[in-house]
Design an enzyme around this catalytic site. Structure first.
Site, PDB file in Angstrom:
ATOM      1  N   ARG A   1       0.823  -1.220   0.000  1.00 35.14           N
ATOM      2  CA  ARG A   1       0.000   0.000   0.000  1.00 35.14           C
ATOM      3  C   ARG A   1       0.850   1.261   0.000  1.00 35.14           C
ATOM      4  O   ARG A   1       0.396   2.323  -0.431  1.00 35.14           O
ATOM      5  CB  ARG A   1      -1.001  -0.033   1.152  1.00 35.14           C
ATOM      6  CG  ARG A   1      -2.089  -1.092   0.915  1.00 35.14           C
ATOM      7  CD  ARG A   1      -3.083  -1.154   2.047  1.00 35.14           C
ATOM      8  NE  ARG A   1      -2.507  -1.651   3.273  1.00 35.14           N
ATOM      9  CZ  ARG A   1      -2.455  -2.939   3.610  1.00 35.14           C
ATOM     10  NH1 ARG A   1      -2.961  -3.840   2.817  1.00 35.14           N
ATOM     11  NH2 ARG A   1      -1.903  -3.322   4.731  1.00 35.14           N
TER      12      ARG A   1
ATOM     13  N   GLU B   1       5.286 -10.911  15.000  1.00 30.11           N
ATOM     14  CA  GLU B   1       4.754 -11.478  16.237  1.00 30.11           C
ATOM     15  C   GLU B   1       5.235 -12.931  16.374  1.00 30.11           C
ATOM     16  O   GLU B   1       5.698 -13.356  17.416  1.00 30.11           O
ATOM     17  CB  GLU B   1       3.223 -11.413  16.186  1.00 30.11           C
ATOM     18  CG  GLU B   1       2.576 -11.538  17.539  1.00 30.11           C
ATOM     19  CD  GLU B   1       1.065 -11.414  17.424  1.00 30.11           C
ATOM     20  OE1 GLU B   1       0.559 -11.031  16.359  1.00 30.11           O
ATOM     21  OE2 GLU B   1       0.405 -11.728  18.430  1.00 30.11           O
TER      22      GLU B   1
END
Ligand code: AMP
Length: 182
Positions: free
Chosen positions: A67, A104
């Site tokens: 993006r 993560e």
């Protein structure tokens, strides 16, 4: 360098759709396709960024996959400067350098072409992405820019997810600007 008023921020924020539990439970995904699909909002954002950066001597805009490509390329064309993609591994065809970063769970990696800034030491680069969360993606990107001898004059995000602290942490490496904070 200009900042938006509270009303202008609210206007832009209202064009961004929230998708709960995407891509996994507990994540609220900030969907900027609704902003892109709103001609007045996309134009307003691009004009704001152009007025903020037009007199800073930016030589390149580096956009983070994917993006960051949309906002970065639109602004680069507007400012009349080069656009450089920072991509996931094995996407860029020429010789690259890489930077790993933690997720993560596990590790990811970003790459940039070795000649992205035409070997100019101190080239003034503006980094752009749609959103900063933990800041891992952006930190790796600033490191790639610096490894090529260029200067990251600012890292710019449409949205800063403030409570994750990524933007604050990134200020150790580069100036940071977020159009909207959530
Ligand atoms: P981070 O490395 O944690 O700062 O994550 C930033 C990257 O993940 C950006 O390229 C974002 O597009 C994407 N991202 C992370 N969280 C979200 C979210 N809640 N909504 C939309 N995109 C996100």
């Amino acid at each position: 360098m200009t900042n938006l008023t509270i009303q202008e921020k609210e206007y832009l924020l209202n064009t961004i759709r929230e998708i709960p539990d995407f891509p996994k439970p507990g994540i609220v995904f900030r969907d900027i396709t609704t902003l892109l699909n709103d001609p007045a909002a996309f134009k307003f954002l691009n004009e704001h960024l152009a007025s903020r950066y037009e007199n800073l001597g930016v030589e390149y805009i580096a956009g983070i996959e994917s993006r960051g490509f949309i906002f970065g390329a639109a602004l680069a064309a507007r400012l009349g400067v080069g656009f450089v993609p920072i991509r996931k591994p094995k996407k860029l065809p020429y010789t690259t350098i890489s930077q790993k970063y933690s997720l993560e769970y596990g590790v990811d990696e970003l790459q940039i072409h070795v000649d992205a800034f035409k070997n100019k030491q101190g080239a003034k680069v503006l980094l752009i992405d749609d959103l900063i969360a933990t800041g891992g993606t952006a930190k790796a990107s600033v490191e790639l820019i610096k490894q090529l001898g260029a200067e990251c004059i600012e890292a710019c995000f449409l949205i800063n997810l403030k409570e994750l602290g990524g933007a604050e942490n990134l200020t150790k490496l580069s100036p940071v600007y977020s159009v909207l904070e959530i």
